[in-house]
Design a protein around this motif. Sequence first.
Motif, PDB file in Angstrom:
ATOM      1  N   GLY A  55       0.834  -1.187   0.000  1.00  8.40           N
ATOM      2  CA  GLY A  55       0.000   0.000   0.000  1.00  8.40           C
ATOM      3  C   GLY A  55       0.871   1.239   0.000  1.00  8.40           C
ATOM      4  N   THR A  56       0.335   2.307  -0.528  1.00  7.39           N
ATOM      5  CA  THR A  56       1.074   3.555  -0.586  1.00  7.39           C
ATOM      6  C   THR A  56       0.087   4.709  -0.589  1.00  7.39           C
ATOM      7  OG1 THR A  56       2.757   4.797  -1.810  1.00  7.39           O
ATOM      8  CG2 THR A  56       1.186   3.536  -3.113  1.00  7.39           C
ATOM      9  N   TYR A  57       0.537   5.842  -0.089  1.00  5.95           N
ATOM     10  CA  TYR A  57      -0.286   7.036  -0.154  1.00  5.95           C
ATOM     11  C   TYR A  57       0.613   8.237  -0.327  1.00  5.95           C
ATOM     12  CZ  TYR A  57       0.661   7.232   4.907  1.00  5.95           C
ATOM     13  OH  TYR A  57       1.257   7.254   6.139  1.00  5.95           O
ATOM     14  N   SER A  58       0.010   9.326  -0.795  1.00  5.85           N
ATOM     15  CA  SER A  58       0.804  10.495  -1.120  1.00  5.85           C
ATOM     16  C   SER A  58      -0.001  11.759  -0.898  1.00  5.85           C
ATOM     17  CB  SER A  58       1.242  10.412  -2.588  1.00  5.85           C
ATOM     18  OG  SER A  58       2.008  11.533  -2.942  1.00  5.85           O
ATOM     19  N   ASN A  59       0.713  12.818  -0.582  1.00  9.10           N
ATOM     20  CA  ASN A  59       0.135  14.145  -0.469  1.00  9.10           C
ATOM     21  C   ASN A  59       1.042  15.060  -1.276  1.00  9.10           C
ATOM     22  OD1 ASN A  59      -1.184  16.475   0.261  1.00  9.10           O
ATOM     23  ND2 ASN A  59      -0.292  16.575   2.303  1.00  9.10           N
ATOM     24  N   VAL A  60       0.542  15.585  -2.380  1.00  6.45           N
ATOM     25  CA  VAL A  60       1.325  16.443  -3.260  1.00  6.45           C
ATOM     26  C   VAL A  60       0.817  17.869  -3.103  1.00  6.45           C
ATOM     27  CG1 VAL A  60       1.978  16.925  -5.650  1.00  6.45           C
ATOM     28  CG2 VAL A  60       1.679  14.552  -4.884  1.00  6.45           C
ATOM     29  N   VAL A  61       1.724  18.791  -2.825  1.00  6.87           N
ATOM     30  CA  VAL A  61       1.367  20.198  -2.688  1.00  6.87           C
ATOM     31  C   VAL A  61       2.233  20.997  -3.643  1.00  6.87           C
ATOM     32  CG1 VAL A  61       1.227  22.171  -1.127  1.00  6.87           C
ATOM     33  CG2 VAL A  61       0.778  19.862  -0.254  1.00  6.87           C
ATOM     34  N   ASP A  62       1.579  21.805  -4.464  1.00  2.87           N
ATOM     35  CA  ASP A  62       2.281  22.665  -5.413  1.00  2.87           C
ATOM     36  C   ASP A  62       1.650  24.047  -5.302  1.00  2.87           C
ATOM     37  OD1 ASP A  62       3.706  23.778  -7.481  1.00  2.87           O
ATOM     38  OD2 ASP A  62       2.588  22.758  -9.052  1.00  2.87           O
ATOM     39  N   GLY A  63       2.256  24.878  -4.470  1.00  2.00           N
ATOM     40  CA  GLY A  63       1.666  26.188  -4.233  1.00  2.00           C
ATOM     41  C   GLY A  63       0.349  26.042  -3.517  1.00  2.00           C
ATOM     42  N   ARG A  64      -0.722  26.547  -4.131  1.00  2.00           N
ATOM     43  CA  ARG A  64      -2.048  26.461  -3.517  1.00  2.00           C
ATOM     44  C   ARG A  64      -2.799  25.202  -3.914  1.00  2.00           C
ATOM     45  NH1 ARG A  64      -3.656  32.709  -4.485  1.00  2.00           N
ATOM     46  NH2 ARG A  64      -2.376  33.549  -2.805  1.00  2.00           N
ATOM     47  N   ARG A  65      -2.271  24.467  -4.874  1.00  2.00           N
ATOM     48  CA  ARG A  65      -2.927  23.238  -5.329  1.00  2.00           C
ATOM     49  C   ARG A  65      -2.410  22.062  -4.508  1.00  2.00           C
ATOM     50  NH1 ARG A  65      -1.208  25.814 -10.516  1.00  2.00           N
ATOM     51  NH2 ARG A  65       0.727  24.912  -9.812  1.00  2.00           N
ATOM     52  N   SER A  66      -3.300  21.125  -4.228  1.00  2.00           N
ATOM     53  CA  SER A  66      -2.874  19.928  -3.514  1.00  2.00           C
ATOM     54  C   SER A  66      -3.701  18.740  -3.970  1.00  2.00           C
ATOM     55  CB  SER A  66      -3.005  20.122  -2.005  1.00  2.00           C
ATOM     56  OG  SER A  66      -4.364  20.274  -1.645  1.00  2.00           O
ATOM     57  N   TRP A  67      -3.149  17.576  -3.706  1.00  2.00           N
ATOM     58  CA  TRP A  67      -3.819  16.328  -4.067  1.00  2.00           C
ATOM     59  C   TRP A  67      -3.408  15.269  -3.065  1.00  2.00           C
ATOM     60  CZ3 TRP A  67      -1.785  11.531  -5.295  1.00  2.00           C
ATOM     61  CH2 TRP A  67      -2.683  10.594  -5.812  1.00  2.00           C
ATOM     62  N   LYS A  68      -4.342  14.436  -2.666  1.00  2.00           N
ATOM     63  CA  LYS A  68      -4.072  13.298  -1.796  1.00  2.00           C
ATOM     64  C   LYS A  68      -4.630  12.062  -2.458  1.00  2.00           C
ATOM     65  CE  LYS A  68      -4.225  15.667   2.648  1.00  2.00           C
ATOM     66  NZ  LYS A  68      -4.843  15.688   3.978  1.00  2.00           N
ATOM     67  N   GLY A  69      -3.892  10.972  -2.351  1.00  2.00           N
ATOM     68  CA  GLY A  69      -4.371   9.731  -2.922  1.00  2.00           C
ATOM     69  C   GLY A  69      -3.770   8.535  -2.218  1.00  2.00           C
ATOM     70  N   ALA A  70      -4.329   7.365  -2.472  1.00  2.00           N
ATOM     71  CA  ALA A  70      -3.851   6.130  -1.858  1.00  2.00           C
ATOM     72  C   ALA A  70      -4.175   4.956  -2.766  1.00  2.00           C
ATOM     73  CB  ALA A  70      -4.508   5.930  -0.491  1.00  2.00           C
ATOM     74  N   ALA A  71      -3.395   3.891  -2.619  1.00  3.52           N
ATOM     75  CA  ALA A  71      -3.638   2.659  -3.367  1.00  3.52           C
ATOM     76  C   ALA A  71      -3.174   1.490  -2.514  1.00  3.52           C
ATOM     77  CB  ALA A  71      -2.879   2.679  -4.691  1.00  3.52           C
ATOM     78  N   GLY A  72      -3.870   0.390  -2.609  1.00  2.86           N
ATOM     79  CA  GLY A  72      -3.454  -0.822  -1.915  1.00  2.86           C
ATOM     80  C   GLY A  72      -4.042  -0.962  -0.528  1.00  2.86           C
ATOM     81  N   VAL A  73      -3.388  -1.815   0.271  1.00  6.78           N
ATOM     82  CA  VAL A  73      -3.897  -2.138   1.602  1.00  6.78           C
ATOM     83  C   VAL A  73      -2.913  -1.712   2.684  1.00  6.78           C
ATOM     84  CG1 VAL A  73      -5.316  -4.071   0.788  1.00  6.78           C
ATOM     85  CG2 VAL A  73      -2.968  -4.499   1.521  1.00  6.78           C
ATOM     86  N   ALA A  74      -3.463  -1.311   3.831  1.00  7.81           N
ATOM     87  CA  ALA A  74      -2.659  -0.938   4.983  1.00  7.81           C
ATOM     88  C   ALA A  74      -2.337  -2.163   5.830  1.00  7.81           C
ATOM     89  CB  ALA A  74      -3.400   0.099   5.829  1.00  7.81           C
ATOM     90  N   ASP A  75      -3.185  -3.169   5.755  1.00  6.40           N
ATOM     91  CA  ASP A  75      -3.004  -4.396   6.532  1.00  6.40           C
ATOM     92  C   ASP A  75      -3.257  -5.582   5.607  1.00  6.40           C
ATOM     93  OD1 ASP A  75      -3.578  -6.709   8.182  1.00  6.40           O
ATOM     94  OD2 ASP A  75      -3.813  -5.347   9.882  1.00  6.40           O
ATOM     95  N   VAL A  76      -2.227  -6.379   5.378  1.00  2.00           N
ATOM     96  CA  VAL A  76      -2.363  -7.474   4.415  1.00  2.00           C
ATOM     97  C   VAL A  76      -3.269  -8.588   4.921  1.00  2.00           C
ATOM     98  CG1 VAL A  76      -0.186  -7.015   3.236  1.00  2.00           C
ATOM     99  CG2 VAL A  76      -0.207  -8.566   5.193  1.00  2.00           C
ATOM    100  N   GLU A  77      -3.426  -8.712   6.240  1.00  2.00           N
ATOM    101  CA  GLU A  77      -4.287  -9.769   6.773  1.00  2.00           C
ATOM    102  C   GLU A  77      -5.761  -9.386   6.691  1.00  2.00           C
ATOM    103  OE1 GLU A  77      -2.993 -11.066  10.633  1.00  2.00           O
ATOM    104  OE2 GLU A  77      -0.941 -11.360   9.929  1.00  2.00           O
ATOM    105  N   THR A  78      -6.104  -8.170   7.111  1.00  2.00           N
ATOM    106  CA  THR A  78      -7.509  -7.750   7.111  1.00  2.00           C
ATOM    107  C   THR A  78      -7.936  -7.132   5.789  1.00  2.00           C
ATOM    108  OG1 THR A  78      -7.043  -5.522   7.943  1.00  2.00           O
ATOM    109  CG2 THR A  78      -7.377  -7.279   9.597  1.00  2.00           C
ATOM    110  N   ARG A  79      -6.956  -6.791   4.936  1.00  2.00           N
ATOM    111  CA  ARG A  79      -7.183  -6.132   3.642  1.00  2.00           C
ATOM    112  C   ARG A  79      -7.768  -4.722   3.814  1.00  2.00           C
ATOM    113  NH1 ARG A  79      -3.917  -8.271   0.507  1.00  2.00           N
ATOM    114  NH2 ARG A  79      -5.003  -7.455  -1.281  1.00  2.00           N
ATOM    115  N   ARG A  80      -7.555  -4.131   4.997  1.00  2.00           N
ATOM    116  CA  ARG A  80      -8.000  -2.757   5.238  1.00  2.00           C
ATOM    117  C   ARG A  80      -7.284  -1.852   4.247  1.00  2.00           C
ATOM    118  NH1 ARG A  80      -5.478   0.846   8.825  1.00  2.00           N
ATOM    119  NH2 ARG A  80      -4.390  -0.951   9.679  1.00  2.00           N
ATOM    120  N   PRO A  81      -8.026  -1.027   3.518  1.00  2.00           N
ATOM    121  CA  PRO A  81      -7.395  -0.189   2.483  1.00  2.00           C
ATOM    122  C   PRO A  81      -6.579   0.959   3.076  1.00  2.00           C
ATOM    123  CG  PRO A  81      -9.735   0.279   2.599  1.00  2.00           C
ATOM    124  CD  PRO A  81      -9.485  -0.866   3.546  1.00  2.00           C
TER     125      PRO A  81
END
Length: 186
Positions: A55-81
């Motif tokens: 799993g991975t997540y990101s927070n991109v900030v460029d001046g006043r613009r921003s974006w947050k996103g995520a993909a995959g799982v935080a816990d491989v056993e429970t499959r919590r995203p």
Amino acid sequence: MTIRRFSTLASRLGAASLAAALLVAGPAAAAEDGGLDRQRLRQTLNAMHEAGMYGTYSNVVDGRRSWKGAAGVADVETRRPVRPEMVHRAGSITKSFVAVAVLQQVGKGTIELDAPIGRYLPDLIPGERGQRITVRMLLNHTSHIANHTEVIFPTIESLDANRFRAFPPEELARAGLGAPATGSRG
């Protein structure tokens, strides 16, 4: 570089090389209009996950613009995203960010690389030690101040017991400074 080619390349890279490959693939995924290319940012996170990152997540900030996103799982056993607002300990990569911030201050003339660290942190590193250890030694890991992790996390069990605890930076620094030096400075 297309996402498909990126995914093929990423699957051949180790996790440590993946971040460098992302930077080469396109810094901050700028759109043609100068804004953030949110679709490309999303595709990049998905490609990291498809390449083998749980799993991975990101927070991109460029001046006043921003974006947050995520993909995959935080816990491989429970499959919590993974969620973009998750909190994560940065770990060793923190050293690179601190070094960049310090070098930016060196460039501005507010910090000198060969100055004693006691000039900037007299209450934290007083006396002879503060006068003999330089900023440069801290950055290139030749100060021989002990690593705080062995002091705070002496066992595997202590890692789990303290995983949600926030440590003030002064506490971490004092833990390393309180342990025996790992060698001679310089």
